[in-house]
Scaffold this motif. Structure first.
Motif, PDB file in Angstrom:
ATOM      1  N   ASP A   1      -9.500  13.955 -16.177  1.00  0.00           N
ATOM      2  CA  ASP A   1      -9.174  13.522 -14.823  1.00  0.00           C
ATOM      3  C   ASP A   1      -8.592  12.116 -14.854  1.00  0.00           C
ATOM      4  O   ASP A   1      -8.757  11.383 -15.833  1.00  0.00           O
ATOM      5  CB  ASP A   1     -10.445  13.550 -13.962  1.00  0.00           C
TER       6      ASP A   1
ATOM      7  N   LYS B   1       0.848  -1.189   0.000  1.00  0.00           N
ATOM      8  CA  LYS B   1       0.000   0.000   0.000  1.00  0.00           C
ATOM      9  C   LYS B   1       0.888   1.245   0.000  1.00  0.00           C
ATOM     10  O   LYS B   1       1.836   1.334   0.782  1.00  0.00           O
ATOM     11  CB  LYS B   1      -0.873   0.007   1.254  1.00  0.00           C
TER      12      LYS B   1
ATOM     13  N   ASN C   1      -7.459   6.893 -16.946  1.00  0.00           N
ATOM     14  CA  ASN C   1      -6.979   5.547 -16.712  1.00  0.00           C
ATOM     15  C   ASN C   1      -7.843   4.520 -17.430  1.00  0.00           C
ATOM     16  O   ASN C   1      -7.348   3.567 -18.041  1.00  0.00           O
ATOM     17  CB  ASN C   1      -6.959   5.264 -15.202  1.00  0.00           C
ATOM     18  N   ILE C   2      -9.162   4.724 -17.376  1.00  0.00           N
ATOM     19  CA  ILE C   2     -10.065   3.775 -18.032  1.00  0.00           C
ATOM     20  C   ILE C   2      -9.927   3.853 -19.549  1.00  0.00           C
ATOM     21  O   ILE C   2      -9.892   2.828 -20.234  1.00  0.00           O
ATOM     22  CB  ILE C   2     -11.510   3.998 -17.547  1.00  0.00           C
ATOM     23  N   ALA C   3      -9.771   5.060 -20.088  1.00  0.00           N
ATOM     24  CA  ALA C   3      -9.566   5.205 -21.536  1.00  0.00           C
ATOM     25  C   ALA C   3      -8.269   4.505 -21.949  1.00  0.00           C
ATOM     26  O   ALA C   3      -8.241   3.764 -22.940  1.00  0.00           O
ATOM     27  CB  ALA C   3      -9.530   6.677 -21.927  1.00  0.00           C
TER      28      ALA C   3
ATOM     29  N   LYS D   1      -6.640   2.014 -20.535  1.00  0.00           N
ATOM     30  CA  LYS D   1      -6.722   0.553 -20.484  1.00  0.00           C
ATOM     31  C   LYS D   1      -7.714   0.004 -21.509  1.00  0.00           C
ATOM     32  O   LYS D   1      -7.548  -1.109 -21.997  1.00  0.00           O
ATOM     33  CB  LYS D   1      -7.070   0.099 -19.066  1.00  0.00           C
ATOM     34  N   THR D   2      -8.761   0.781 -21.840  1.00  0.00           N
ATOM     35  CA  THR D   2      -9.688   0.355 -22.896  1.00  0.00           C
ATOM     36  C   THR D   2      -8.960   0.317 -24.236  1.00  0.00           C
ATOM     37  O   THR D   2      -9.122  -0.618 -25.024  1.00  0.00           O
ATOM     38  CB  THR D   2     -10.886   1.312 -22.983  1.00  0.00           C
TER      39      THR D   2
ATOM     40  N   ARG E   1     -20.224  17.802 -17.349  1.00  0.00           N
ATOM     41  CA  ARG E   1     -20.268  18.161 -15.944  1.00  0.00           C
ATOM     42  C   ARG E   1     -19.874  19.617 -15.725  1.00  0.00           C
ATOM     43  O   ARG E   1     -19.171  20.217 -16.537  1.00  0.00           O
ATOM     44  CB  ARG E   1     -19.309  17.268 -15.166  1.00  0.00           C
TER      45      ARG E   1
ATOM     46  N   ILE F   1      -7.874  10.292  -8.866  1.00  0.00           N
ATOM     47  CA  ILE F   1      -9.159   9.984  -9.498  1.00  0.00           C
ATOM     48  C   ILE F   1     -10.053  11.212  -9.607  1.00  0.00           C
ATOM     49  O   ILE F   1     -11.087  11.165 -10.243  1.00  0.00           O
ATOM     50  CB  ILE F   1      -9.917   8.838  -8.763  1.00  0.00           C
ATOM     51  N   ARG F   2      -9.655  12.312  -8.980  1.00  0.00           N
ATOM     52  CA  ARG F   2     -10.442  13.547  -9.073  1.00  0.00           C
ATOM     53  C   ARG F   2      -9.627  14.650  -9.735  1.00  0.00           C
ATOM     54  O   ARG F   2      -8.403  14.645  -9.671  1.00  0.00           O
ATOM     55  CB  ARG F   2     -10.838  14.026  -7.676  1.00  0.00           C
TER      56      ARG F   2
ATOM     57  N   PHE G   1      -9.356   9.345 -13.331  1.00  0.00           N
ATOM     58  CA  PHE G   1     -10.286   8.207 -13.387  1.00  0.00           C
ATOM     59  C   PHE G   1     -10.610   7.894 -14.845  1.00  0.00           C
ATOM     60  O   PHE G   1     -10.383   6.788 -15.335  1.00  0.00           O
ATOM     61  CB  PHE G   1     -11.569   8.529 -12.603  1.00  0.00           C
ATOM     62  N   THR G   2     -11.117   8.906 -15.550  1.00  0.00           N
ATOM     63  CA  THR G   2     -11.488   8.738 -16.956  1.00  0.00           C
ATOM     64  C   THR G   2     -10.274   8.372 -17.799  1.00  0.00           C
ATOM     65  O   THR G   2     -10.349   7.482 -18.662  1.00  0.00           O
ATOM     66  CB  THR G   2     -12.109  10.042 -17.479  1.00  0.00           C
TER      67      THR G   2
ATOM     68  N   VAL H   1     -10.718   2.043 -11.535  1.00  0.00           N
ATOM     69  CA  VAL H   1      -9.324   2.223 -11.949  1.00  0.00           C
ATOM     70  C   VAL H   1      -8.404   1.138 -11.392  1.00  0.00           C
ATOM     71  O   VAL H   1      -7.195   1.185 -11.604  1.00  0.00           O
ATOM     72  CB  VAL H   1      -8.783   3.603 -11.551  1.00  0.00           C
TER      73      VAL H   1
ATOM     74  N   LEU I   1     -11.357  16.498 -22.648  1.00  0.00           N
ATOM     75  CA  LEU I   1     -12.171  15.306 -22.888  1.00  0.00           C
ATOM     76  C   LEU I   1     -13.571  15.437 -22.280  1.00  0.00           C
ATOM     77  O   LEU I   1     -13.733  15.800 -21.120  1.00  0.00           O
ATOM     78  CB  LEU I   1     -11.465  14.080 -22.303  1.00  0.00           C
ATOM     79  N   ASN I   2     -14.579  15.138 -23.112  1.00  0.00           N
ATOM     80  CA  ASN I   2     -15.975  15.239 -22.678  1.00  0.00           C
ATOM     81  C   ASN I   2     -16.813  14.260 -23.502  1.00  0.00           C
ATOM     82  O   ASN I   2     -16.296  13.576 -24.375  1.00  0.00           O
ATOM     83  CB  ASN I   2     -16.457  16.687 -22.859  1.00  0.00           C
TER      84      ASN I   2
ATOM     85  N   LEU J   1     -16.278  20.713 -15.985  1.00  0.00           N
ATOM     86  CA  LEU J   1     -15.740  20.730 -17.344  1.00  0.00           C
ATOM     87  C   LEU J   1     -16.064  22.036 -18.049  1.00  0.00           C
ATOM     88  O   LEU J   1     -15.267  22.568 -18.817  1.00  0.00           O
ATOM     89  CB  LEU J   1     -16.291  19.546 -18.141  1.00  0.00           C
TER      90      LEU J   1
ATOM     91  N   GLY K   1     -10.484  -1.057 -17.513  1.00  0.00           N
ATOM     92  CA  GLY K   1     -10.735  -0.784 -18.923  1.00  0.00           C
ATOM     93  C   GLY K   1     -10.412  -1.966 -19.827  1.00  0.00           C
ATOM     94  O   GLY K   1     -11.139  -2.234 -20.785  1.00  0.00           O
TER      95      GLY K   1
END
Lengths: 370, 370
Positions: free
Chosen positions: A243, A82, A248-250, A252-253, A202, A160-161, A245-246, B194, A192-193, A205, B229
């Motif tokens: 941000d 951790k 990181n997911i983009a 890895k996608t 949001r 993440i924020r 969070f978004t 994430v 990005l939106n 943004l 992702g």
């Protein structure tokens, strides 16, 4: 700090601080990657952190003795540790020692394959955030349809924020990275939106849209407004701000999609004896494709917004990947990126203060002079 | 509503309500797609909405007269129209008329290629949300490494926000879609985050993790916990649950990455005369790949959480894409998906009420009987 770094650069060759531990493949792979880069570049010098006995053997085997200084550190940060635990108890680790060489001004850029969360938290504690930066970010180079072959995307997972002011700082830092890392004079920045219309998305943004729009002219980048997921590998902008969070997911996608298509491609060519023959003839073309989407070519997320630059290599990187991360670190050190970025953030902060002060003065004036 | 639909299904063939307008390629393409599907399937009947004069000609040309009822609607919702404007002034549009055929029980599923935002808002107003659903969602089928070839992902853009309870409903609806649309008996559901560690991510995600975990057993799905992702096109789960902001960006990032790799592949095979020869020989294999990642094969986002099912086809869909969207609508109608989903949500809501009542009773008991 800045003037010290200038002095150390003037004094001699660029020094990189390398964490030999914490990667999935162990220190032999890190040293092999270091050796591969050292052969392409005869100037750079290195401080290598980890258990001295182990590293001395590896470095001797690669005949790197003259260019590598070994700094003994017996502790290792594992992928499961951790971050908060490492921050409190990690003084003896190679990761801590790697960052301290940059903190002390002995090295310009740090490179580690270790635990991302721990590396980010330790970097914030040991190097501290740049004045004016609230949330540091991790930036990556993403294969794209642009002539330069890559776009900058940040944040891909430091935090993440992100509020509107953080997103503005990401725009400034991302543009600075694109200027120094991709040699773009006036990078195009997109936010990005879920749509490109200004009324969408949001609240933070919409506010960030306004802040970045105002900052573009004075900070030598073009703001294209809102961007969509398809623009990340596209050619509408060079820098994508979002941000962590978004982002990181983009990220890895995108990696997952590339891996899926790779599997489909292999299956398509293994379908019948004839398609296997076709595959042999197409081999060179397929290798050409492979090379363009090979994530090892541009391996390394860069931590931005700290007093000092940190390159985070993929944990599973092989020697080729490690060499690419070390090369990226060297290129950034050579271009004086860290100092330029700090200067850019400082000037943006002071001009924001100025305009706030000016606005305050005008308000006061309005008040007293009706 | 449910019993009426049961009756209408018992009474005769399945009827689909089709919006002929609002697609980028005009009504001729929609009718061509309809004709292509009608040729594969001899049972289905259609109500087609749009300007009667124009549609009559198109339908006659395709010899669909006996199976298509034309419903005159002179207004068209364009891609630029604001959803709120359409809601207030769109009574004469083909989109409004298309939804009303489902509302009136004349048709089981609606299909439209039009403006997504307007279609979602009108669907909420005309069909109303299912009791127990606060935010409806758009679900798509995403090519994946799983044996069934596709994963379900939702929400990909109905609403940019989702709280823990919305995410629970998305899990229930997504699992129901996977059972009916992909014939999976006990789908595996993942919650997009994430990282896969339970302590990571935003507060609403930790809360949703708990809610979905509790609901899994009683609702016949397996909960694999947090997904990343890379799992969207992967084989760790069959259903990916996320908010519409993140889902929309992931969807477009995946599409953009596939398009980038397609371009790189074409360039790799156009590199030299030899590679162009190789491309000719590899053509069959490349076409096999193309077919597997062709977004037209599974064209259509499905609106879930309403009294009635709506399939949103891609605005730029050609006849092949339109036919796929109509086929998806037919398959969902035939499996009785709308009624099953409604029953699932109603039973989850009542069991949640029961356990809340039970918890209340136990608390009371604890209070009076120490």
């Amino acid at each position: 700090m800045t003037s010290e770094q200038d002095k150390s650069q003037a004094r001699g060759p660029i020094v990189l601080s390398i964490d030999a531990m914490g990667g999935d493949r162990g220190p032999a792979t890190i040293v092999a990657g270091l050796a591969a880069f050292a052969q392409r570049n005869k100037q750079a010098r290195f401080i290598l952190h980890g258990p001295a006995d182990q590293l001395t053997q590896l470095v001797e085997k690669r005949k790197l003795g003259k260019r590598v200084e070994i700094r003994d550190a017996q502790g290792v940060v594992s992928m499961e540790d951790k971050p908060s635990h490492v921050m409190r108890n990690g003084q003896d680790t190679s990761m801590w020692s790697t960052l301290d060489s940059v903190r002390n001004g002995e090295a310009t850029v740090a490179v580690s394959c270790g635990n991302t969360g721990a590396l980010m938290l330790l970097s914030m504690v040991r190097l501290r955030k740049l004045p004016g930066v609230n949330r540091p970010a991790i930036a990556v180079l993403w294969p794209s349809k642009n002539p330069q072959g890559f776009n900058v995307m940040l944040d891909v997972g430091a935090d993440i924020r992100a509020d509107a002011d953080d997103l503005l700082k990401y725009a400034l830092m991302g543009a600075s990275y694109a200027r120094n890392g991709l040699s773009l004079e006036r990078p195009r920045v997109g936010l990005l939106n879920v749509g490109t219309e200004e009324h969408k998305g949001r609240a933070e943004l919409k506010q960030a849209h306004e802040l970045i729009s105002e900052a573009a002219e004075g900070n030598n980048f073009e703001f294209v407004g809102f961007a969509e997921g398809g623009d990340i590998p596209g050619d509408r902008c060079d820098v994508i701000v979002t941000d962590g969070f978004t982002g990181n997911i983009a990220l890895k996608t995108g990696e997952g999609t590339a891996s899926l298509i790779g599997q489909f491609l292999r299956e398509a060519f293994a379908y019948s004896p004839l398609s296997r023959v076709a595959a042999l003839l197409a081999l060179t073309s397929l290798k050409r494709l492979q090379a363009r989407i090979d994530p090892r070519r541009k391996n390394g997320g860069v931590f931005l917004g700290l007093n000092g630059t940190v390159v985070k290599s993929h944990g599973a990187a092989d020697a080729t990947g490690v060499a690419a991360a070390v090369e990226l670190a060297y290129d950034l050190a050579q271009s004086g990126f860290g100092d330029r970025l700090a200067a850019r953030i400082a000037s943006a902060a002071s001009s924001a203060e100025e305009s706030a002060a000016q606005a305050g003065a005008e308000q006061e004036k309005d008040g007293t002079d009706p």
